[in-house]
Design a protein around this motif. Structure first.
Motif, PDB file in Angstrom:
ATOM      1  N   GLY A 168       5.431   2.675  -9.049  1.00 12.58           N
ATOM      2  CA  GLY A 168       4.328   2.420  -9.969  1.00 12.58           C
ATOM      3  C   GLY A 168       2.979   2.886  -9.464  1.00 12.58           C
ATOM      4  O   GLY A 168       1.949   2.569 -10.046  1.00 12.58           O
ATOM      5  N   CYS A 169       2.989   3.655  -8.389  1.00 13.52           N
ATOM      6  CA  CYS A 169       1.709   4.201  -7.916  1.00 13.52           C
ATOM      7  C   CYS A 169       1.374   5.426  -8.771  1.00 13.52           C
ATOM      8  O   CYS A 169       2.253   6.047  -9.360  1.00 13.52           O
ATOM      9  N   GLU A 170       0.088   5.800  -8.781  1.00 15.45           N
ATOM     10  CA  GLU A 170      -0.332   6.971  -9.557  1.00 15.45           C
ATOM     11  C   GLU A 170       0.324   8.245  -9.054  1.00 15.45           C
ATOM     12  O   GLU A 170       0.541   9.183  -9.807  1.00 15.45           O
ATOM     13  N   CYS A 171       0.646   8.278  -7.762  1.00 15.36           N
ATOM     14  CA  CYS A 171       1.227   9.502  -7.186  1.00 15.36           C
ATOM     15  C   CYS A 171       2.699   9.658  -7.576  1.00 15.36           C
ATOM     16  O   CYS A 171       3.315  10.672  -7.249  1.00 15.36           O
ATOM     17  N   GLN A 172       3.236   8.663  -8.259  1.00 17.69           N
ATOM     18  CA  GLN A 172       4.592   8.743  -8.810  1.00 17.69           C
ATOM     19  C   GLN A 172       5.711   8.838  -7.778  1.00 17.69           C
ATOM     20  O   GLN A 172       6.783   9.334  -8.082  1.00 17.69           O
ATOM     21  N   THR A 173       5.444   8.393  -6.540  1.00 15.58           N
ATOM     22  CA  THR A 173       6.547   8.323  -5.589  1.00 15.58           C
ATOM     23  C   THR A 173       6.875   6.856  -5.351  1.00 15.58           C
ATOM     24  O   THR A 173       5.975   6.015  -5.349  1.00 15.58           O
ATOM     25  N   GLY A 174       8.164   6.577  -5.169  1.00 11.70           N
ATOM     26  CA  GLY A 174       8.572   5.215  -4.869  1.00 11.70           C
ATOM     27  C   GLY A 174       8.769   5.065  -3.375  1.00 11.70           C
ATOM     28  O   GLY A 174       8.747   6.039  -2.639  1.00 11.70           O
ATOM     29  N   LYS A 191       0.840  -1.205   0.000  1.00 15.05           N
ATOM     30  CA  LYS A 191       0.000   0.000   0.000  1.00 15.05           C
ATOM     31  C   LYS A 191       0.869   1.247   0.000  1.00 15.05           C
ATOM     32  O   LYS A 191       1.852   1.338   0.736  1.00 15.05           O
ATOM     33  N   CYS A 192       0.531   2.209  -0.825  1.00 10.54           N
ATOM     34  CA  CYS A 192       1.258   3.484  -0.853  1.00 10.54           C
ATOM     35  C   CYS A 192       0.667   4.408   0.211  1.00 10.54           C
ATOM     36  O   CYS A 192      -0.496   4.253   0.609  1.00 10.54           O
ATOM     37  N   SER A 193       1.463   5.364   0.677  1.00 13.13           N
ATOM     38  CA  SER A 193       0.959   6.271   1.717  1.00 13.13           C
ATOM     39  C   SER A 193      -0.197   7.139   1.197  1.00 13.13           C
ATOM     40  O   SER A 193      -0.980   7.657   1.980  1.00 13.13           O
ATOM     41  N   CYS A 194      -0.299   7.250  -0.131  1.00  9.86           N
ATOM     42  CA  CYS A 194      -1.399   8.048  -0.690  1.00  9.86           C
ATOM     43  C   CYS A 194      -2.692   7.242  -0.744  1.00  9.86           C
ATOM     44  O   CYS A 194      -3.747   7.760  -1.089  1.00  9.86           O
ATOM     45  N   GLY A 195      -2.594   5.944  -0.426  1.00  9.51           N
ATOM     46  CA  GLY A 195      -3.790   5.095  -0.484  1.00  9.51           C
ATOM     47  C   GLY A 195      -3.789   4.171  -1.700  1.00  9.51           C
ATOM     48  O   GLY A 195      -4.528   3.203  -1.749  1.00  9.51           O
TER      49      GLY A 195
HETATM   50 ZN   LIG Z   1       0.961   6.761  -4.037  1.00  5.04          ZN
END
Ligand SMILES: [Zn+2]
Length: 463
Positions: free
Chosen positions: A101-107, A68-72
């Motif tokens: 590879g998240c939409e928010c573009q952070t790894g 899970k990314c921190s952006c959700g």
């Molecule tokens: Zn994200």
């Protein structure tokens, strides 16, 4: 933490072997303990690097396909990617699972967030040492000093930026305290939670000049000017009687003059480069933090600048105000030197007025100055000084109440902040840098450095 002694001994044995081998290879007949020590330091440093690398690489649970990314959103496993950090052992390169590879573009690397690591940066442990060198020495001296202690080099700029990062935390803490102590709700909450104050609390305030470089270099060339700004500093402290066996020669002299020998303890310094009104808020906030508003007796001992008395009257109207004894007595010396050409004439006058001042007979001191006013400019000017400060010079009463009458604490504070750091050779400051370094230095002087170190290790990491 507890460590397995058996394992430590095993490692020690191996390290000893490594050193022995290295010594053999040099072919030197005579090996000194200093060589062994340096060899050990270098080896243990390499061991530290290797252990830290292994710890970070092993500490990972096997890679997940996605997390899970921190952006959700969702992050997908990429590969084990290398990262570099600077630790107290030096440069460490380690590989850890990396997700992107998240939409928010952070790894993200879970190991990094788990241990509070910022890849490419210094660790919190090293940041602490670097910043400490930066508040104790000039940034350039700090760099040299660190090299001796750490066995590797960091740049002068790293010393500067880490010092300022740590200092920024102290400024934030100051700002939060100032804000809370201006806020009605927090004040009321405080009212309910801390009912008792200490018996006698002292405060002193002073200022010292700091040289500030103009921000715009053109300005410097055009006007050829350096600007000096006042660093305002204060200290809260308590007095305690110095036991006779611990008294210094100077303190024993004091005792012969029937002065109570007191020293300051629990010193809490604060400082800022700001206008008096802004500094007043810091005075109030730090005062609340040490319970100045609820001490049985609050006393200010200062050298007498008008802005200082005004602030005290504004924030702590019930406090006892005392002019620093040494400033008040020194002025008499200067008058005597100006008014009487010979030592024979000077001494009896000086002896008498100093005794009058000591006994709180300020009216007699003023009268003595009045008689000299025609011949001495100093005497003339001092008429106003002693008249305006009459009630602040009742030294007989202050001594009878066991109060400190000297403001040495704050003079020493200004020396430690300004003379011993801000005025070091090669020091050129912008206002902000000077404020930050000064504030971090007070944290060290107050024994509150560890608070900054903890805050630094909790710093939210850049995503
Ligand atoms: Zn994200």
């Amino acid at each position: 933490m507890n460590y397995n002694i058996e394992k430590i001994n095993q490692i020690g044995k191996m390290v000893a072997e490594v050193i022995e081998e290295a010594v053999m290879q040099t072919g030197e007949e005579k090996v000194r303990i200093s060589d062994i020590e340096m060899g050990l330091r270098e080896t243990l440093q390499a061991v530290g690097q290797s252990a830290l690398k292994q710890f970070l690489e092993n500490g990972e649970d096997g890679p997940e396909t996605q997390i899970k990314c921190s952006c959700g959103g969702q992050l997908h496993y990429q590969r084990r990617r290398a990262a570099t950090i600077w630790s107290v052992f030096g440069k460490v390169v380690y590989k850890r699972a990396y997700y992107a590879g998240c939409e928010c573009q952070t790894g993200q690397a879970p190991v990094d967030s788990r241990y509070g690591i910022e890849a490419g940066k210094v660790t919190a442990g090293l940041a602490h040492l670097i910043a400490l060198s930066g508040i104790k020495e000039s940034f350039e001296e700090g760099r040299k000093w660190l090299k001796e202690y750490l066995l590797f080099e960091v740049s002068e700029n790293t010393v500067r930026s880490e010092t300022q990062k740590m200092s920024e935390l102290q400024r934030q803490a100051d700002q939060e305290l100032v804000k809370a102590m201006q806020d009605e709700k927090s004040l009321q909450q405080r009212e309910r939670s801390q009912p008792v104050g200490c018996d006698i609390l002292s405060g002193s305030i002073d200022a010292a000049k700091v040289r500030i470089e103009p921000r715009d270099p053109r300005e410097k060339v055009l006007e050829n000017r350096e600007s000096w700004r006042d660093l305002k500093a204060g200290c809260w402290y308590e007095g305690e009687v110095v036991p006779v066996p611990q008294q210094s020669t100077r303190q024993k002299e004091k005792r012969q003059r029937e002065e109570i020998v007191l020293r300051a303890r629990n010193k809490k310094y604060f400082c800022d480069i700001a206008e008096a009104q802004e500094f007043g808020k810091v005075l109030w906030a730090t005062g609340c933090a040490v319970g100045a508003d609820r001490a049985r007796l609050l006393v200010f001992i200062c050298d007498g600048a008008v802005w200082i008395w005004n602030l005290i009257a504004q924030y702590f109207p019930n406090a006892v105000q005392i002019v620093d004894w040494y400033h008040a007595a020194d002025r008499l010396k200067r008058i005597a030197e100006e008014a009487f050409p010979t030592l024979e004439e000077r001494q009896p006058w000086l002896h008498q007025v100093t005794e009058d001042l000591w006994q709180g007979r300020v009216e007699l001191v003023i009268e003595a100055c009045r008689l000299l006013a025609k011949n001495s400019k100093w005497a003339q000017q001092s008429l106003t000084y002693y008249s305006n400060n009459m009630e602040r010079m009742r030294y007989d009463q202050f001594r009878a109440s066991n109060l400190l009458i000297g403001s040495g604490v704050i003079e020493s504070g200004c020396k430690q902040i300004v003379t011993q750091r801000l005025k070091l050779p090669g020091a050129q400051w912008h206002v902000d840098g000077a404020i930050l370094t000064a504030k971090a230095r007070t944290a060290w002087m107050n024994g509150e450095w560890q608070k900054l170190v903890s805050a630094r290790s909790l710093l939210p990491l850049a995503a």
